[in-house]
Design an enzyme around this catalytic site. Sequence first.
Site, short mmCIF file in Angstrom:
data_model
loop_
_atom_site.label_atom_id
_atom_site.label_comp_id
_atom_site.label_asym_id
_atom_site.label_seq_id
_atom_site.Cartn_x
_atom_site.Cartn_y
_atom_site.Cartn_z
N GLY A 17 0.70 -1.22 0.17
CA GLY A 17 0.01 -0.05 -0.14
C GLY A 17 0.87 1.21 0.03
O GLY A 17 1.92 1.09 0.06
N ASP A 18 0.24 2.36 -0.20
CA ASP A 18 0.93 3.84 -0.05
C ASP A 18 1.91 4.03 -1.10
O ASP A 18 2.82 4.60 -1.15
CB ASP A 18 1.45 3.96 1.20
CG ASP A 18 0.69 3.71 2.31
OD1 ASP A 18 -0.54 4.35 2.07
OD2 ASP A 18 0.98 3.04 3.24
N LYS A 21 -0.43 5.27 -5.78
CA LYS A 21 -1.66 4.91 -6.70
C LYS A 21 -2.65 6.04 -7.12
O LYS A 21 -3.03 6.30 -8.06
CB LYS A 21 -2.62 3.78 -6.07
CG LYS A 21 -1.95 2.64 -5.90
CD LYS A 21 -2.95 1.47 -4.99
CE LYS A 21 -3.26 1.75 -3.69
NZ LYS A 21 -2.25 1.97 -2.61
N GLY A 22 -2.74 7.13 -5.94
CA GLY A 22 -3.53 8.04 -6.15
C GLY A 22 -3.01 9.01 -7.45
O GLY A 22 -3.67 9.47 -8.33
N GLY A 45 -6.08 6.28 1.91
CA GLY A 45 -5.73 7.43 1.70
C GLY A 45 -4.95 7.72 0.52
O GLY A 45 -3.76 7.53 0.80
N HIS A 46 -5.49 8.37 -0.43
CA HIS A 46 -4.76 8.75 -1.68
C HIS A 46 -4.41 10.32 -1.50
O HIS A 46 -5.43 10.98 -1.36
CB HIS A 46 -5.38 8.47 -2.96
CG HIS A 46 -5.88 7.23 -3.11
ND1 HIS A 46 -4.80 5.86 -3.09
CD2 HIS A 46 -6.91 6.37 -3.37
CE1 HIS A 46 -5.39 4.91 -3.13
NE2 HIS A 46 -6.76 5.18 -3.67
N THR A 47 -3.17 10.57 -1.84
CA THR A 47 -2.93 11.73 -2.05
C THR A 47 -2.48 12.40 -3.38
O THR A 47 -1.67 11.64 -3.87
CB THR A 47 -1.41 12.07 -0.96
OG1 THR A 47 -1.77 11.63 0.19
CG2 THR A 47 -1.33 13.72 -0.58
N THR A 131 -6.50 0.66 11.00
CA THR A 131 -6.70 2.22 11.31
C THR A 131 -7.61 2.75 12.00
O THR A 131 -8.03 3.57 12.63
CB THR A 131 -6.96 2.71 9.82
OG1 THR A 131 -8.19 1.94 9.34
CG2 THR A 131 -5.74 2.75 8.88
N GLN A 226 -4.86 0.06 -0.75
CA GLN A 226 -3.83 -0.65 -0.11
C GLN A 226 -3.04 -1.48 -1.07
O GLN A 226 -3.12 -0.97 -2.24
CB GLN A 226 -4.66 -1.85 0.87
CG GLN A 226 -5.18 -1.12 2.31
CD GLN A 226 -6.60 -0.81 1.95
OE1 GLN A 226 -7.49 -1.46 1.34
NE2 GLN A 226 -7.27 0.18 2.82
N THR A 303 -3.56 8.19 8.79
CA THR A 303 -3.51 8.11 10.16
C THR A 303 -2.18 9.15 10.67
O THR A 303 -2.03 9.28 11.83
CB THR A 303 -3.14 6.89 10.75
OG1 THR A 303 -1.98 6.20 9.93
CG2 THR A 303 -4.38 5.69 10.51
N GLY A 304 -1.48 9.30 9.75
CA GLY A 304 0.01 10.14 9.99
C GLY A 304 1.14 9.15 10.84
O GLY A 304 1.99 9.57 10.97
N ARG A 307 5.75 5.48 8.22
CA ARG A 307 5.86 3.99 7.60
C ARG A 307 7.25 3.40 8.05
O ARG A 307 8.20 4.28 8.03
CB ARG A 307 5.69 4.33 6.22
CG ARG A 307 4.27 4.79 5.79
CD ARG A 307 4.04 5.09 4.32
NE ARG A 307 2.71 5.73 4.10
CZ ARG A 307 2.45 6.60 3.29
NH1 ARG A 307 3.43 7.19 2.37
NH2 ARG A 307 1.23 7.07 3.06
N LYS A 333 8.30 7.33 -6.94
CA LYS A 333 9.30 7.77 -5.86
C LYS A 333 10.58 7.83 -6.27
O LYS A 333 11.51 7.46 -5.16
CB LYS A 333 8.81 7.60 -4.51
CG LYS A 333 7.58 7.90 -4.21
CD LYS A 333 7.41 7.51 -2.94
CE LYS A 333 6.54 8.95 -2.10
NZ LYS A 333 6.20 8.74 -0.70
P1 GDP Z 1 -1.50 5.65 -2.57
O1 GDP Z 1 -2.64 5.29 -1.29
O2 GDP Z 1 -0.75 4.47 -3.20
O3 GDP Z 1 -2.11 6.82 -3.42
O4 GDP Z 1 -0.48 6.28 -1.65
P2 GDP Z 1 -0.31 7.76 -0.85
O5 GDP Z 1 -1.13 8.68 -1.40
O6 GDP Z 1 -0.55 7.28 0.64
O7 GDP Z 1 1.10 8.10 -0.80
C1 GDP Z 1 1.91 8.45 -1.88
C2 GDP Z 1 2.58 9.67 -1.62
O8 GDP Z 1 3.74 9.94 -2.40
C3 GDP Z 1 1.68 10.87 -1.89
O9 GDP Z 1 2.07 12.04 -0.84
C4 GDP Z 1 2.17 11.30 -3.14
O10 GDP Z 1 2.04 12.68 -3.53
C5 GDP Z 1 3.57 10.91 -3.11
N1 GDP Z 1 4.21 10.55 -4.33
C6 GDP Z 1 3.63 9.90 -5.57
N2 GDP Z 1 4.36 9.80 -6.42
C7 GDP Z 1 5.42 10.46 -5.99
C8 GDP Z 1 6.91 10.42 -6.62
O11 GDP Z 1 7.25 9.95 -7.75
N3 GDP Z 1 7.87 11.29 -5.83
C9 GDP Z 1 7.76 11.52 -4.69
N4 GDP Z 1 8.63 12.48 -4.08
N5 GDP Z 1 6.47 11.57 -4.25
C10 GDP Z 1 5.41 10.97 -4.89
#
Ligand code: GDP
Length: 431
Positions: A17-18, A21-22, A45-47, A131, A226, A303-304, A307, A333
């Site tokens: 997860g994390d 995907k968002g 939680g997608h950011t 969570t 996830q 949840t803050g 990880r 990333k």
């Molecule tokens: P999700 O649940 O799979 O969407 O993942 P999250 O949103 O929990 O975590 C992904 C985090 O990584 C977010 O804060 C995104 O802005 C950030 N993110 C996504 N792709 C990249 C990337 O290529 N580089 C960096 N530095 N951050 C990224």
Amino acid sequence: MFDSTTRTLVVVGAQWGDEGKGKLVDVLAEKADWVVRYQGGANAGHTVQIGEKSFVLHQIPSGILHGGVRCAIGNGVVMDPETLFTEVDELVADGVDVEGRLYVSERAHLVMPYHKLVDKASAASKAIGTTGRGIGPAYEDKVARRGVRVLDLRSPERLRELVTTGVERANAQLAWSGSDLRASVEETLAALAGLTPRLLAIADDVGLCIHRAIRNGAAVLLEGAQGSLLDIDHGTYPYVTSSNTTVGGAATGVGISPMALDAALGVVKAYTTRVGNGPLPTEFDEPLQTQVRTLGREFGATTGRARRCGWFDGVVVRYAARVNGLTGLAITKLDVLDTLDRLAVCTGYTIDGEVHTEFPADLQMLDRAEPVYEWFDGWKQSTQDARRLDALPSAARLYLDRLEELCDAPIAYVSVGTRRDQIIGVHATVA
Ligand code: GDP
């Protein structure tokens, strides 16, 4: 990307997860007609970063941030109506037009306030590191055939019956776990009554809508929450979530045939993270743990929580590629690794003196697993401005080539920053 033959695409996390995907869903949604969530609940939680603004979406598919894209929450999701409408109101306040673009499956189960109480009080939830949003207890009720579905809101008598039974069971569980908290039938019904008109206004037969959309040639994106290693069947059980996060769950959780899926894009970080308890064979020691966590801002969107971070685990992602039938990988990333002197990739585990290259089902074996690493030179320069593969430093390309080979799936995207434009499309037709 969508093309004439790829019309229905699943985006799935291929680690714990994390994975980002968002962001991928946000990038791909530009070409989609529909984006549908298929499992999980408000524990996801997608950011998504758009310009200077960062949107955190828990239940609503990230496609909502693209005007004109229709979004749905499928039957496989356990839906918390209270947080759903908080999210809708926040989006509207930020200028996002949600009206007429959001649908909820009438078959989706509801997370009730008493599910959250039970989750928070449960010792088992604490041991797994959930969570505490009531997801597990809501799925338990679903499987035990006593859950409350969206369509039950249409029948007040039936709803009262279901809530009365649910509250009784929840209070017994709370007493058993030593909690002083108690749920109330009247309070639960009153809370639901306030949300029912809004919820029924967007309730629909989502499976049928998507079936018709596919028949009419629409581009449909199914958004997982996830990751594959948290799948109830294929993950590191019992340190898993309560649903099928993998591609098989996508068809079931939306209400369409698995034969209707054209492609599956697995999203993975260029390293590994996991939140909560459970095995993580490639976990970093200090000071690298803190260094990568800080560079990658590895703190949960819901949840803050900090990880746990580790080297890229090729055994894990190859397993996820197989179970999901991944047709492409999105590596996210990469930029987080830009300053490291050297990097490792795990190619297998030594367990009791024997090398294993397939992911074991038995957690006790995983506990004894010593990762086998292959080392790479760091590239020691920024990748954030690269928009083509050949603009990446050669050391980074060597690293990516090895990931692709190990995972047995072609890389379709490389993400090099949080912004929408910070992405490299590799074999854009693969996914
Ligand atoms: P999700 O649940 O799979 O969407 O993942 P999250 O949103 O929990 O975590 C992904 C985090 O990584 C977010 O804060 C995104 O802005 C950030 N993110 C996504 N792709 C990249 C990337 O290529 N580089 C960096 N530095 N951050 C990224």
